[in-house]
Every structure is written in C-alpha cells, then in structure tokens.
Write an enzyme that holds these catalytic residues in place. Structure first.
Site, mmCIF file in Angstrom:
data_model
loop_
_atom_site.group_PDB
_atom_site.id
_atom_site.type_symbol
_atom_site.label_atom_id
_atom_site.label_comp_id
_atom_site.label_asym_id
_atom_site.label_seq_id
_atom_site.Cartn_x
_atom_site.Cartn_y
_atom_site.Cartn_z
ATOM 1 N N GLY A 1 0.819 -1.206 0.000
ATOM 2 C CA GLY A 1 0.000 0.000 0.000
ATOM 3 C C GLY A 1 0.850 1.251 0.000
ATOM 4 O O GLY A 1 2.001 1.246 -0.441
ATOM 5 N N SER A 2 0.296 2.321 0.533
ATOM 6 C CA SER A 2 0.955 3.621 0.481
ATOM 7 C C SER A 2 2.071 3.723 1.503
ATOM 8 O O SER A 2 2.108 3.001 2.501
ATOM 9 C CB SER A 2 -0.075 4.731 0.727
ATOM 10 O OG SER A 2 -0.492 4.715 2.086
ATOM 11 N N GLU B 1 5.708 -3.564 0.859
ATOM 12 C CA GLU B 1 5.777 -3.199 -0.560
ATOM 13 C C GLU B 1 5.012 -1.890 -0.716
ATOM 14 O O GLU B 1 3.781 -1.883 -0.817
ATOM 15 C CB GLU B 1 5.168 -4.298 -1.443
ATOM 16 C CG GLU B 1 5.863 -5.642 -1.342
ATOM 17 C CD GLU B 1 7.224 -5.670 -2.014
ATOM 18 O OE1 GLU B 1 7.616 -4.655 -2.636
ATOM 19 O OE2 GLU B 1 7.903 -6.706 -1.921
ATOM 20 N N VAL C 1 0.795 4.821 5.216
ATOM 21 C CA VAL C 1 0.203 3.707 5.959
ATOM 22 C C VAL C 1 1.267 2.667 6.273
ATOM 23 O O VAL C 1 1.303 2.093 7.374
ATOM 24 C CB VAL C 1 -0.968 3.090 5.181
ATOM 25 C CG1 VAL C 1 -1.543 1.886 5.935
ATOM 26 C CG2 VAL C 1 -2.060 4.124 4.949
ATOM 27 N N GLY C 2 2.178 2.431 5.332
ATOM 28 C CA GLY C 2 3.255 1.477 5.563
ATOM 29 C C GLY C 2 4.134 1.861 6.734
ATOM 30 O O GLY C 2 4.588 0.995 7.500
ATOM 31 N N CYS D 1 2.457 -0.275 -8.913
ATOM 32 C CA CYS D 1 3.586 0.258 -8.140
ATOM 33 C C CYS D 1 4.825 0.369 -9.023
ATOM 34 O O CYS D 1 5.734 1.154 -8.730
ATOM 35 C CB CYS D 1 3.862 -0.605 -6.922
ATOM 36 S SG CYS D 1 4.046 -2.352 -7.269
#
Length: 509
Positions: free
Chosen positions: A244-245, A266, A248-249, A300
């Site tokens: 994800g972003s 990732e 948030v990661g 991505c």
C-alpha cells in the site's frame, strides 16, 4: 446492475446481489456495519454488496488460523506443496472467470487480468518446487566431535494486507510461499476489491475441504480502520505483509516493530526509465507505452519519469505522442481497449490535482491531461514536460502521468533517477555495454529492480520483488523470499564424550 455477472456465478459467488430487494450477502450475524460495496469503475455501477467482518468474526478467524497452524506445521513440506499444486490447478480451471472479475472490479483490461491470474498459477508452480527446497546449511564447528547446522521452521499465522491494483496476484506471492513454509494465512484485501478475494477464497475452500486441511487460508474483509489496526497489532500474527501507500506502511512498520513482529513492506514506487544516445527507440517506445499506460498508471512499477538524452529527446517524444494518440480508452473487457478506468472518483480527483500542479509549476502538457466526460472513472493518459526537483515529480501519483526530462550525461541521469524518496523499479535503454554495466553497478541504480532494455513494469515471479528507501525494503515472490515466512534455527550437536567450550574458554576443572 440488475443481474449478477455470469463470471461471479461460475466462481461460486451466488449469494451476492447488487443491493436489490433481497439485500446483500450476510457473512456475519454479529455485524451491523455498513455493507462494503463492490463498484465497477468503468460504469460506476455497484456489482454487489458484502457484509464485512465484525470483531467477533476476526477473533474466530485468528483462533481457527492458529489451530490450523499447529496442525499444518507438522505436515511434510512436499505434502504442503501438493495442496498448493491443487489450488494452482483450480485456478487454471477458473482463469477466464477470475480474470473477468478482476477486470470488472478494478478496471484492468482483460489481457492484464489474464496475466494477473496467470501470475498466481506461476506462483503456485514455483511454490510447489520450493516445497522440496527449504534448504538449511551445514557449517564447520571449531570444537572437535561437534556438528553445526541451521534449519528453517514455520513461523506462524501470517497477516497479508493487499491493495486494489493487484487484487489477487500479490496475495498469491505471499500465501503460496507461506503455505509451503508451514504457515497459515489471514488475508485482508482492499475494500475496493472484495469480490476478487471472495472468489479466490471459494477456490481455496474447495481444495482445503477435499484435502482435509481447513483453515490454511482465511479471509478477513473490513472497511473499518480500527479492525485493520487490530490485525496489525495482533501478537498472534508474527508476520504482517503489507502492500500500500508509504504513509500507511510507516504506521504498519512502527506498530509491528513495537511488538517485535516482522513486516514485509511493498510501498510506493516512482519509477524511471533512462534512454541514452545509443538506445533502440522502437524498443523503448513499446516498453514506455505499457509501463506508463498499463493498468491506467496504477501499478507500483508504473513508469512515471522518463529521462531522455538531449540528442534523442525530440525524436522519442514525437514517437511517444503519436503512440499515445492510438491508445483506445474504454470498457476493459473489450478486446481492443488498451486503457481502462482509474479505480474510483478519488483517484480521478488526484489525477486532476496533479495536472493542475504541473501547470502551476510551469510545466507543459504535451498530451492528454483531461478527465473524460463519460460514465466511469476515465482520464486521458498524459505526457508532461517537467523538472526533476518539482514536488509533484518527487511523489507518486497513482495515475497515467509521465514526466519527460532531458539529460546530458548518464551520470546525471542516474543521479536524477535516484534523487527521489522511492526506490522500486528502474530501467535503462542502451546499446552501450559500459552504460549498462555502470547502471547495474553499486554506483548505479539504487532501486530493488534494475533492468536493461526492458521497462519498469511486468516483473517475473522467479526473482525477488521489492524495493529500497520509501518502498519499504520487502521482498516477495521468487529467489529466497520464502525465508521471510520462516524462522531460522541454529543447531549444534556434540557427538563426542568431552564438553569443550567455544572460543577455547575453560570453566573450572
């Protein structure tokens, strides 16, 4: 929609409907939370409504996954591989239906949906072979009559959180390796792609039932941040794999680190292609078109920055603008469509905001730049003249916007490519051996993926996938990525009659 799409019925999803008189499918008797809608981004129509999990459901899922792990870890690894092989066979049988659902729910064109399901199948085949190659090592001991070695053991239930843009393949990267490693898997898919996850879970359920091994794969659907955070905080899950972003990661990494768990991240990509003065422009053109336009720029690994040697800039740009003019935008299930919609209206607004920022910075829109006036979430693929240091170029906009910038020397291009926070995928088009080796050297690309004469997008599963810096450092799929799902144990066996200590230490008589 007034009827359920035939692909859903063939995937065993009979109970869901598009919000008609009989209501949504109820997956939980505990929950009064709002139904999670599955929306077709090409039409804006609701495909179905899904009742999300409640806290009670989550607790049941984790407890069942733990219990299944205690059984599954004792199954010989080649037998675990056989279960994954059967799931791969089941995916083969439903490839067309599942890829159609991918196109319906997230807007990928059908060939890309086919490719995503094929990636799952390939990953299953890879994992089956890996099930017989969970190798340890033997090391020489400094002590006489001692043998030292290491082995790998199952880690435990793994939490896998996936994004909408690869609604099934990224789960397979994680789940199949985790399964052959002896782990169980709890999947929290994107709330924007719940039906794809349900369809895959149905396929797994049938195989698990036939093989007498329930609970290896579980599904946890929620649109509530609090429940997702509970999963990340859960000490019963020793590994959280998150796609994800970057913002948030970072929170996921911090939360899991506080409980001394493991993360596999990732995150964002801001990928560049460098085209030098010796490059085959026709080869570069084909790679750029797929890299920048494929999945409507929502990969991505999407190509977002293009650095072209100043002597080739005008020639390549002319070819690129002409190629963009031939991109057919529309229904992703139509065979002649090359670009489908963005995932939702929020993505459309992010695209619109990026275009406006480019203009404010003084950039030029060389092609596209418009939101299309039609139902659905369609925009034009866009080519923009920009400067490398602009904030909009430094960040990842999940949309089909390609920034074009000239350069004078390869060292300058590599420096500009690396001068962003992200470090996922990169590519150099060249016919100069020295340039290619320079790009792949320690002083070259700082990305997890570095390609020569192929684009940034479309990695094979045989190599470890992932990137550096803000991309998170995780590695999934091929190579030795299986080790992320296991714990290493060092063993020393004394087969002699004495008890010598390491480092020659003497302790008493």
């Amino acid at each position: 929609m007034s009827t359920i799409h035939p692909a859903l019925k063939e995937l065993g999803i009979q109970a869901v409907n598009p919000g008609g008189s009989t209501g949504p499918a109820w997956w939980s008797s505990h929950n009064s939370a709002p139904v999670v809608p599955s929306v077709n981004p090409a039409t804006g129509e609701t495909i179905a409504g899904i009742q999300p999990c409640a806290v009670e459901d989550y607790e049941r899922i984790v407890n069942e996954s733990q219990a299944a792990f205690f059984r599954w870890r004792l199954v010989p690894a080649p037998k675990r591989g056989e279960v994954v092989r059967l799931i791969g066979q089941a995916l083969r049988a439903k490839k067309d239906q599942l890829s159609t659902l991918v196109s319906l729910e997230v807007g990928k064109i059908k060939p890309e949906g086919d490719g995503e399901v094929q990636e799952m199948i390939d990953m299953a085949d890879f994992a089956v072979g890996q099930a017989r190659m969970l190798y340890g090592a033997t090391m020489p001991s400094e002590r006489p009559a001692h043998r030292m070695s290491e082995q790998w053991h199952p880690l435990g239930p793994a939490g896998v959180i996936t994004a909408f843009n690869f609604p099934v393949a990224v789960w397979a990267w994680n789940a199949f390796l985790a399964a052959i490693a002896g782990d169980t898997v709890i999947w929290k898919p994107s709330a924007k792609a719940p039906l794809c996850a349900i369809a895959v879970q149905h396929i797994c359920n049938r195989v698990m039932e036939q093989q007498g091994c329930p609970g290896i794969f579980s599904l946890f659907i929620t649109a509530q941040t609090s429940l997702a955070e509970a999963m990340v905080q859960d000490k019963r899950l020793p590994l959280i794999s998150f796609t994800g972003s970057v913002p948030v990661g970072r929170r996921v990494a911090s939360t899991v680190a506080q409980r001394l768990g493991r993360t596999l991240l990732e995150l964002g990509g801001n990928n560049a292609v460098i085209v030098d003065e010796t490059a085959d422009l026709n080869l570069a053109l084909r790679a750029l078109l797929f890299g920048a336009v494929g999945t409507a720029g929502q990969r991505c690994t999407t190509t977002r920055r293009l650095f072209v040697h100043h002597t080739r800039h005008d020639e390549l740009l002319g070819k690129l603008v002409k190629a963009y003019g031939q991109v057919r935008i529309g229904n992703p299930l139509q065979p002649d469509t090359l670009m489908g919609p963005l995932i939702d209206q929020a993505a459309v607004e992010a695209y619109r905001a990026a275009i406006e920022e480019i203009k404010r910075e003084g950039g030029r829109i060389l092609y596209g730049g418009k939101v299309l006036d039609r139902p659905g979430c369609f925009v034009e693929p866009t080519i923009a003249r920009a400067e490398p240091h602009w904030p909009i170029v430094q960040q990842e906009t999940f949309a089909p916007i390609l920034y074009v910038m000239p350069f004078q020397s390869l060292d300058e291009a590599i420096r500009l490519q690396n001068n962003v926070p992200q470090g996922l995928s990169s590519a150099l088009f060249t016919n100069d051996l020295r340039h290619s080796e320079r790009f792949l050297s320690a002083a070259g690309s700082d990305c997890g993926i570095a390609n020569i004469n192929i684009g940034t997008s479309g990695a094979e599963i045989g190599g470890a996938f992932g990137g550096e810096k803000d991309t998170g450092g995780g590695r999934e799929a091929g190579s030795d990525a299986w080790k992320a799902y296991m714990r290493r144990q060092t063993n020393t066996v004394n087969w002699g009659t004495d008890l010598p200590l390491a480092q020659g230490i003497t302790f008493g008589s």
